[in-house]
Write an enzyme that holds these catalytic residues in place. Structure first.
Site, PDB file in Angstrom:
ATOM      1  N   GLU A  34       0.825  -1.203   0.000  1.00 35.72           N
ATOM      2  CA  GLU A  34       0.000   0.000   0.000  1.00 35.72           C
ATOM      3  C   GLU A  34       0.865   1.261   0.000  1.00 35.72           C
ATOM      4  O   GLU A  34       0.524   2.253  -0.662  1.00 35.72           O
ATOM      5  CB  GLU A  34      -0.943  -0.014   1.197  1.00 35.72           C
ATOM      6  N   GLU A  43      -3.910  -9.173   3.340  1.00 32.57           N
ATOM      7  CA  GLU A  43      -4.756  -8.939   4.511  1.00 32.57           C
ATOM      8  C   GLU A  43      -5.908  -9.927   4.660  1.00 32.57           C
ATOM      9  O   GLU A  43      -6.263 -10.312   5.788  1.00 32.57           O
ATOM     10  CB  GLU A  43      -5.306  -7.498   4.476  1.00 32.57           C
TER      11      GLU A  43
END
Length: 279
Positions: free
Chosen positions: A133, A153
């Site tokens: 990210e 995730e």
């Protein structure tokens, strides 16, 4: 410049910041924890980006990780996530600060539209979860040919909400983005390059050299022009053409009224390097 290959001294901060001739190098400095994001690193990163944004002498930034094993492996699952879920209470000043302002994580991961300094990611080893990210928040990416990326995730029962879901499908084809997000497996540097997630692949020991070379080239450009160009790319993304053109024209008006817009053509005519001031 900061040497990202050295091991972190336990007395050193979790983020090292070095500024040299308009180029800022930010080194995530938790190599023993694969440069995972703990509250201290999140707070220091958020502060560093704000400081760079406010400094007109900064032409370009490089973000990298200390050591050779990882750029960043995302949230420290023992410190950061339990703080967010309430599984643990704040224990020090960094915990208290982050617990009181969760937006600091957004700032740290460049999950924002008001940051216009050009940023180069210099990636070696793992760039996973929040590490990917952070890469998605940068503008140009130099990666080692043996590095790995991934938004993992979902395998931990959480989602990549540090900008990953919003940004990834704007940067790579939808089906590729969906596979990265919903399967959660790692992807190779070669796959990342093929889908356009990174700009260049080089041997691991050449990553910082290549990033610094690119930064020095960019530092020769007009700093106001680069910041405004990035601003338009971000804020016009997804707008209808007529609205996007208005954003572009407003930025052009600011740039054309600057001293740099006079200096650039003049230097070209006079056959000399331009002396840009960022004004």
């Amino acid at each position: 410049m900061t040497n990202p290959t050295k091991s972190a001294d336990p007395t050193e901060p979790a983020l090292l910041v070095d500024i040299d001739d308009g180029i800022a190098t930010l080194t995530l400095n938790r190599p023993s924890k694969l440069n995972s994001l703990n509250p201290e690193l999140v707070c220091r990163l958020a502060d560093a980006w704000d400081q760079l944004a406010a400094d007109p002498t900064i032409r370009v930034a490089i973000v990298t990780g200390a050591g050779e094993r990882a750029f960043c492996t995302g949230a420290d699952l023992g410190q950061l996530i339990p703080l967010f879920t309430g599984a643990r209470s704040p224990e020090d000043e960094w915990d208290e600060r982050l617990h009181g302002d969760l937006r600091l994580l957004d700032k740290a991961l460049l999950r924002r539209t008001d940051f216009s300094v050009p940023v180069i990611a210099a990636v070696r080893g793992f760039a996973l979860a929040g590490g990917t990210e952070l890469v998605l928040g940068t503008d140009l990416r130099i990666a080692a040919d043996d590095s790995e990326f991934g938004l993992t995730e979902v395998s931990r029962g959480i989602i990549p909400a540090g900008g990953g879901l919003a940004k990834l499908a704007r940067q790579v084809p939808w089906a590729k983005a969906a596979e990265i997000v919903l399967v959660g497996d790692r992807i190779s540097a070669q796959s990342a390059a093929e889908m356009g997630l990174v700009n260049r692949l080089v041997p691991s020991n050449q990553v910082m050299h290549e990033a610094q070379k690119l930064a020095r080239r960019m530092a020769e450009n007009g700093p106001l022009a680069m910041r405004k160009a990035k601003e338009v790319m971000i804020t016009s993304n997804g707008l209808p053409f007529d609205d996007a053109y208005k954003v572009e024209s407003r930025a052009a008006g600011v740039v054309m009224a600057s001293a740099d817009a006079i200096e650039g053509p003049r230097a070209f005519i006079e056959k000399r390097p331009p002396n840009f001031s960022g004004r």
